[in-house]
Design a protein around this motif. Structure first.
Motif: not given
Ligand code: ZN
Length: 340
Positions: A146-166
């Motif tokens: 759970g901790k690892a998934l939450i860490h990823w989600q927090q770092s993926a709130l914005y698209c790494g390609c275009c910067g828009a919200k996910t």
């Protein structure tokens, strides 16, 4: 896989096909027996020394199996907080779905207010790493996931390609870019790291292994070398490169031993043993405070991590570093007794 290692005894079925079905997922979110853990900025919610689980209805069968869990059933309080946190689905056990709710968006005041309203004695958030001794291996596996998934989600709130919200999909296991001209899908990442016990067999006398004091751990804790795998590099090449960079030692005969998920924040540790060609050291001082060669007999006299005594110590018992050291010592002492 070595089942004795912490984080390696996952009791949940990850249900990776079912979690893609939004209707099934919605039914699990509303199911009376579903269980919810609560996370806030690196910490999980505990009541006294027991991990706290919210559920609308206590399943007696599960309660018997999880006697060291503090179950809480205030439905009104539960529904509000669960909805606000976009729960992440972890998996099922005996048809009961488990979720983790990330409350990290709450400020300290808001969190304090919520905890006060719950009116439960001795309820508090405890740092995950510091709470490992309170958890059974299965519980630590669920919470580390759970901790690892939450860490990823927090770092993926914005698209790494275009910067828009996910936005979150598949119960928190996929995020989709909301920019119509992009629509890039993002998935959880795990960073591979190699960790290796380097041994040397002198022409005469017992074998020795290389352990180092790292700047990132307390003084006098001696552990194995470790490092992240570079892009375009095999695991064996990573072991060889890291040992040379950190200690100036050339190694051969790199063999895989075991692995351990390591949710600090989202790695997998891949454990190896390797043979040194010489005992000469040239340390990378930015990484290591010191390094030395030790026999198994010397290591038997080391203290444990956390012991309140002077003198050299071994790494944490739950770590793969410790497993590599302990199993090497065991094999050396066994060899010595056969030879003797
Ligand atoms: Zn995008």
């Amino acid at each position: 896989m070595n089942n004795a290692l912490t984080f390696c005894q996952m009791p949940l079925d990850r249900a990776s096909t079912l979690r893609k079905d939004p209707i099934w997922l919605q039914a699990q979110l509303g199911a009376k027996k579903s269980q919810f853990y609560f996370f806030w900025r690196g910490k999980f919610l505990y009541i006294e020394q027991k991990i706290c689980v919210f559920t609308k209805e206590i399943d007696n069968r599960l309660k018997r199996n999880f006697t060291d869990v503090a179950m809480f059933t205030d439905v009104a309080m539960f529904t509000d907080v669960v909805h606000a946190s976009s729960p992440t689905f972890l998996g099922t056990n005996a048809d009961v779905a488990h979720f983790v709710c990330d409350l990290s968006q709450m400020g300290e005041d808001e969190l304090g207010y919520w905890l006060t309203k719950l009116a439960i004695d001795k309820i508090k958030f405890i740092d995950f790493r510091r709470s490992l001794s309170l958890l059974r291996p299965q519980q630590s596996a669920i919470l580390s996931y759970g901790k690892a998934l939450i860490h990823w989600q927090q770092s993926a709130l914005y698209c790494g390609c275009c910067g828009a919200k996910t936005k979150q999909l598949d119960g928190g296991h996929r995020r989709l870019c909301l920019n119509n001209s992009c629509q890039k899908e993002h998935f959880p990442r795990t960073d591979p790291a190699v960790i290796m016990l380097v041994e040397y067999q002198p022409k005469s006398g017992p074998a020795v292994c290389l352990l180092a004091e790292h700047h990132r751990t307390p003084e006098q804790v001696y552990s194995t070398l470790a490092g992240f795998v570079d892009p375009g590099e095999s695991l064996e090449e990573a072991v060889t490169r890291e040992v040379f960079e950190e200690a100036g030692v050339v190694v051969t005969n790199v063999r895989y031993v075991d692995s351990q998920p390591w949710p600090f924040p989202n790695s997998i540790m891949l454990g190896f043993i390797a043979q040194a060609q010489s005992m000469e050291l040239c340390l990378e001082e930015a990484e290591l405070r010191s390094a030395s060669w030790f026999t198994a007999e010397q290591l038997a006299d080391f203290n444990d991590w956390g012991d309140d005594v002077e003198g050299p110590k071994l790494p944490r018992k739950e770590s793969i570093a410790r497993l590599l050291i302990d199993s090497w010592c065991k094999s050396q002492l066994a060899d010595a007794s056969i030879a003797g």
